[in-house]
Design a protein around this motif. Structure first.
Motif, PDB file in Angstrom:
ATOM      1  N   VAL A 150     -27.593  22.463  38.041  1.00 61.33           N
ATOM      2  CA  VAL A 150     -28.645  21.860  36.990  1.00 61.33           C
ATOM      3  C   VAL A 150     -28.994  22.757  35.964  1.00 61.33           C
ATOM      4  CG1 VAL A 150     -30.192  20.252  36.286  1.00 61.33           C
ATOM      5  CG2 VAL A 150     -28.787  19.853  38.217  1.00 61.33           C
ATOM      6  N   ALA A 151     -29.730  23.807  36.565  1.00 63.79           N
ATOM      7  CA  ALA A 151     -30.353  25.011  35.488  1.00 63.79           C
ATOM      8  C   ALA A 151     -29.236  25.562  34.730  1.00 63.79           C
ATOM      9  CB  ALA A 151     -30.938  25.880  36.293  1.00 63.79           C
ATOM     10  N   ASP A 152     -28.150  26.012  35.389  1.00 61.67           N
ATOM     11  CA  ASP A 152     -27.356  26.718  34.837  1.00 61.67           C
ATOM     12  C   ASP A 152     -26.249  26.272  33.748  1.00 61.67           C
ATOM     13  OD1 ASP A 152     -28.818  28.702  35.932  1.00 61.67           O
ATOM     14  OD2 ASP A 152     -27.062  29.056  37.576  1.00 61.67           O
ATOM     15  N   SER A 153     -26.002  24.902  33.925  1.00 63.06           N
ATOM     16  CA  SER A 153     -24.830  24.364  33.232  1.00 63.06           C
ATOM     17  C   SER A 153     -25.196  23.913  31.815  1.00 63.06           C
ATOM     18  CB  SER A 153     -24.523  22.935  33.932  1.00 63.06           C
ATOM     19  OG  SER A 153     -23.434  22.202  33.227  1.00 63.06           O
ATOM     20  N   ASN A 154     -24.160  24.288  30.969  1.00 69.33           N
ATOM     21  CA  ASN A 154     -24.235  24.117  29.875  1.00 69.33           C
ATOM     22  C   ASN A 154     -24.262  22.480  29.397  1.00 69.33           C
ATOM     23  OD1 ASN A 154     -24.372  26.747  28.655  1.00 69.33           O
ATOM     24  ND2 ASN A 154     -22.027  26.804  28.735  1.00 69.33           N
ATOM     25  N   ASP A 155     -23.575  21.777  30.271  1.00 70.42           N
ATOM     26  CA  ASP A 155     -23.749  20.306  30.054  1.00 70.42           C
ATOM     27  C   ASP A 155     -24.999  19.765  30.269  1.00 70.42           C
ATOM     28  OD1 ASP A 155     -20.934  20.123  29.838  1.00 70.42           O
ATOM     29  OD2 ASP A 155     -20.637  20.366  31.958  1.00 70.42           O
ATOM     30  N   ASN A 156     -25.893  20.428  30.580  1.00 66.09           N
ATOM     31  CA  ASN A 156     -27.442  19.668  30.675  1.00 66.09           C
ATOM     32  C   ASN A 156     -28.106  19.945  29.319  1.00 66.09           C
ATOM     33  OD1 ASN A 156     -29.773  18.863  31.929  1.00 66.09           O
ATOM     34  ND2 ASN A 156     -30.624  20.752  32.552  1.00 66.09           N
ATOM     35  N   PHE A 157     -27.377  20.152  28.351  1.00 67.16           N
ATOM     36  CA  PHE A 157     -27.991  20.559  26.873  1.00 67.16           C
ATOM     37  C   PHE A 157     -26.901  19.492  26.048  1.00 67.16           C
ATOM     38  CE2 PHE A 157     -29.285  24.097  29.371  1.00 67.16           C
ATOM     39  CZ  PHE A 157     -30.436  24.191  29.221  1.00 67.16           C
ATOM     40  N   VAL A 158     -27.694  19.077  25.057  1.00 63.03           N
ATOM     41  CA  VAL A 158     -26.765  18.329  24.063  1.00 63.03           C
ATOM     42  C   VAL A 158     -26.069  19.258  23.264  1.00 63.03           C
ATOM     43  CG1 VAL A 158     -26.918  16.610  22.282  1.00 63.03           C
ATOM     44  CG2 VAL A 158     -28.510  16.392  24.206  1.00 63.03           C
ATOM     45  N   SER A 159     -24.753  19.103  23.057  1.00 65.74           N
ATOM     46  CA  SER A 159     -24.016  19.896  22.280  1.00 65.74           C
ATOM     47  C   SER A 159     -24.028  19.641  20.689  1.00 65.74           C
ATOM     48  CB  SER A 159     -22.441  19.708  22.504  1.00 65.74           C
ATOM     49  OG  SER A 159     -22.028  18.571  22.231  1.00 65.74           O
ATOM     50  N   ALA A 160     -23.846  20.673  19.833  1.00 70.06           N
ATOM     51  CA  ALA A 160     -24.110  20.575  18.515  1.00 70.06           C
ATOM     52  C   ALA A 160     -22.936  19.171  17.888  1.00 70.06           C
ATOM     53  CB  ALA A 160     -23.644  21.691  17.674  1.00 70.06           C
ATOM     54  N   GLU A 161     -21.986  18.960  18.576  1.00 67.91           N
ATOM     55  CA  GLU A 161     -20.982  18.113  18.171  1.00 67.91           C
ATOM     56  C   GLU A 161     -21.328  16.627  18.566  1.00 67.91           C
ATOM     57  OE1 GLU A 161     -17.547  18.155  21.668  1.00 67.91           O
ATOM     58  OE2 GLU A 161     -17.107  18.852  19.764  1.00 67.91           O
ATOM     59  N   ASP A 162     -22.166  16.693  19.581  1.00 65.75           N
ATOM     60  CA  ASP A 162     -22.490  15.206  20.026  1.00 65.75           C
ATOM     61  C   ASP A 162     -23.882  14.779  19.682  1.00 65.75           C
ATOM     62  OD1 ASP A 162     -20.222  14.472  21.468  1.00 65.75           O
ATOM     63  OD2 ASP A 162     -20.813  15.704  23.348  1.00 65.75           O
ATOM     64  N   ALA A 163     -24.645  15.787  19.038  1.00 72.56           N
ATOM     65  CA  ALA A 163     -26.186  15.525  18.637  1.00 72.56           C
ATOM     66  C   ALA A 163     -26.150  14.454  17.448  1.00 72.56           C
ATOM     67  CB  ALA A 163     -26.859  16.856  17.932  1.00 72.56           C
ATOM     68  N   ILE A 164     -26.881  13.471  17.554  1.00 70.66           N
ATOM     69  CA  ILE A 164     -27.158  12.545  16.645  1.00 70.66           C
ATOM     70  C   ILE A 164     -27.793  12.814  15.536  1.00 70.66           C
ATOM     71  CG2 ILE A 164     -28.523  10.244  16.225  1.00 70.66           C
ATOM     72  CD1 ILE A 164     -28.333   9.696  19.173  1.00 70.66           C
ATOM     73  N   TYR A 165     -28.950  13.813  15.586  1.00 63.98           N
ATOM     74  CA  TYR A 165     -29.325  14.610  14.595  1.00 63.98           C
ATOM     75  C   TYR A 165     -29.320  16.309  14.906  1.00 63.98           C
ATOM     76  CZ  TYR A 165     -31.928  10.091  13.948  1.00 63.98           C
ATOM     77  OH  TYR A 165     -31.858   9.010  13.764  1.00 63.98           O
ATOM     78  N   PRO A 166     -28.998  17.082  13.811  1.00 60.40           N
ATOM     79  CA  PRO A 166     -28.728  18.435  13.978  1.00 60.40           C
ATOM     80  C   PRO A 166     -29.632  18.996  14.896  1.00 60.40           C
ATOM     81  CG  PRO A 166     -28.433  17.815  11.737  1.00 60.40           C
ATOM     82  CD  PRO A 166     -28.863  16.736  12.180  1.00 60.40           C
ATOM     83  N   ASN A 167     -30.963  18.704  14.686  1.00 62.52           N
ATOM     84  CA  ASN A 167     -32.274  19.414  15.394  1.00 62.52           C
ATOM     85  C   ASN A 167     -32.155  19.317  16.932  1.00 62.52           C
ATOM     86  OD1 ASN A 167     -33.107  16.612  14.626  1.00 62.52           O
ATOM     87  ND2 ASN A 167     -34.987  17.182  15.745  1.00 62.52           N
ATOM     88  N   LEU A 168     -31.284  18.236  17.135  1.00 60.35           N
ATOM     89  CA  LEU A 168     -31.241  17.761  18.730  1.00 60.35           C
ATOM     90  C   LEU A 168     -29.958  18.704  19.398  1.00 60.35           C
ATOM     91  CD1 LEU A 168     -31.567  13.891  18.770  1.00 60.35           C
ATOM     92  CD2 LEU A 168     -33.406  15.653  18.998  1.00 60.35           C
ATOM     93  N   ALA A 169     -29.487  19.490  18.795  1.00 64.71           N
ATOM     94  CA  ALA A 169     -28.333  20.216  19.431  1.00 64.71           C
ATOM     95  C   ALA A 169     -29.240  21.135  20.117  1.00 64.71           C
ATOM     96  CB  ALA A 169     -27.524  21.159  18.249  1.00 64.71           C
ATOM     97  N   GLY A 170     -28.597  21.658  21.579  1.00 65.32           N
ATOM     98  CA  GLY A 170     -29.358  22.390  22.307  1.00 65.32           C
ATOM     99  C   GLY A 170     -30.469  21.860  23.328  1.00 65.32           C
ATOM    100  N   MET A 171     -30.688  20.480  23.038  1.00 71.90           N
ATOM    101  CA  MET A 171     -31.818  19.722  23.819  1.00 71.90           C
ATOM    102  C   MET A 171     -31.584  19.612  25.248  1.00 71.90           C
ATOM    103  SD  MET A 171     -33.414  15.971  23.504  1.00 71.90           S
ATOM    104  CE  MET A 171     -31.844  15.479  24.660  1.00 71.90           C
ATOM    105  N   LYS A 172     -32.472  20.180  26.193  1.00 73.68           N
ATOM    106  CA  LYS A 172     -32.164  20.038  27.587  1.00 73.68           C
ATOM    107  C   LYS A 172     -32.602  18.449  27.961  1.00 73.68           C
ATOM    108  CE  LYS A 172     -33.897  22.160  31.857  1.00 73.68           C
ATOM    109  NZ  LYS A 172     -35.017  23.071  32.479  1.00 73.68           N
ATOM    110  N   ILE A 173     -31.699  18.069  28.733  1.00 75.95           N
ATOM    111  CA  ILE A 173     -31.787  16.614  29.222  1.00 75.95           C
ATOM    112  C   ILE A 173     -32.499  16.573  30.366  1.00 75.95           C
ATOM    113  CG2 ILE A 173     -30.338  14.880  29.993  1.00 75.95           C
ATOM    114  CD1 ILE A 173     -28.022  15.894  28.515  1.00 75.95           C
ATOM    115  N   TYR A 174     -32.328  17.409  31.479  1.00 79.01           N
ATOM    116  CA  TYR A 174     -33.005  17.145  32.848  1.00 79.01           C
ATOM    117  C   TYR A 174     -33.757  18.328  33.194  1.00 79.01           C
ATOM    118  CZ  TYR A 174     -29.756  13.529  33.618  1.00 79.01           C
ATOM    119  OH  TYR A 174     -28.771  12.003  33.609  1.00 79.01           O
TER     120      TYR A 174
END
Length: 290
Positions: A14-38
């Motif tokens: 969970v700590a190391d996976s890139n999938d635990n962060f919102v990707s730039a392509e999926d981000a609803i707003y640009p500032n949410l790219a890279g947001m940690k989910i869990y």
């Protein structure tokens, strides 16, 4: 594999996976790219033949007589591995008081964009975690099944299925139910649950509680936060939340598909946000604040 090793592997994944962060392509707003989910997960273990699974959960009014036990999901099952993924502080804070401007014109948004990502991208990552757990165990020669991703999960009624992540977590000692029907863990209620059934045998500890609603103090905060008055503590713990009111509101919040993956997002989560059980076990009503 021992409990500690598996727990550490899940935590590190969970700590190391890139999938635990919102990707730039999926981000609803640009500032949410890279947001940690869990944040860091909790992991618990229950015996597959625990009386809760075998008898209690099949009772009408608890889950349903057609609920499938771990042994019905996997012949020879020994252990149910349950985990709780608490939402990051960013996700929780975002949904405490506000909704965002809609990202499509004239479409009301009923929760924060961060919460929408945690609900949808968070579930996608959760499924990858169950795949990871299964791969670890299969590589050691064990059999596994994840009911929710197996393709065999069946809805019995609109709000009851043949497997319950929350009830698996309760059996595994992760937490007890709240008035809003979520499960209150030592890291709170705001997050998501997953589980894997296996014929690998793990050590199981005694549950640190004896009653299904032990951690809920009936403060009524979730009732006050619900935007459609679906929760009423006057009905008591078991009937406090009316899914016939909650469900249509949440499903009615679906927004048009967005981004290159055309994901449809929906959610609410107000009963989990800005309440005493959001991030931990609440104090009893008669406990002093100090």
């Amino acid at each position: 594999m021992k409990n500690e090793e598996l727990v550490n592997r899940i935590v590190n994944f969970v700590a190391d996976s890139n999938d635990n962060f919102v990707s730039a392509e999926d981000a609803i707003y640009p500032n949410l790219a890279g947001m940690k989910i869990y944040g860091e997960p909790l992991v618990g273990f229950a015996r597959a033949d625990d009386e809760l699974f075998i008898t209690e959960y099949k009772k009408e009014g608890v889950i349903h007589p057609e609920y499938m036990t771990p042994l019905e999901w996997l012949s020879g099952a020994k252990t149910v591995i349950s985990f709780f993924l608490p939402f990051s502080e960013t996700v929780k804070e975002s949904n405490r008081n506000k909704t965002d401007e809609p990202y499509e014109p004239a479409i009301p948004q009923r929760c924060s964009a961060e919460w929408l990502h945690a609900r949808i991208e968070g579930q996608i990552f959760l499924d990858k975690i169950t795949d990871y757990i299964q791969d670890l165990l299969k590589n050691e020669g064990f059999e596994t099944i994840c009911p929710t991703t197996s393709g065999k999960l069946r809805m019995i009624t609109p709000y009851i299925s043949t497997w319950s992540e929350r009830h698996a977590a309760y059996a595994a000692g992760l937490g007890t139910f709240g008035l809003s029907k979520g499960l209150i863990t030592k890291k709170g209620m705001a997050g998501r649950f997953g589980s894997v059934i296996t014929n690998a045998e793990f050590h199981t500890d005694t549950r640190p509680y004896s009653e299904p609603f032990e951690y809920c103090n009936m403060c009524g905060a979730c009732m006050l936060k619900c935007p459609v008055a679906a929760i009423d503590k006057a009905r008591g713990y078991a009937l406090g939340k009316d899914q016939q009111i909650c469900g249509p509101y949440v499903s009615g919040s679906k927004l048009p598909s967005h981004g290159p993956n055309n994901r449809v997002r929906y959610g609410c989560g107000k009963c989990q946000s800005g309440v005493p059980c959001e991030s931990g076990i609440p104090k009893r009503i008669n406990e002093s604040a100090g």
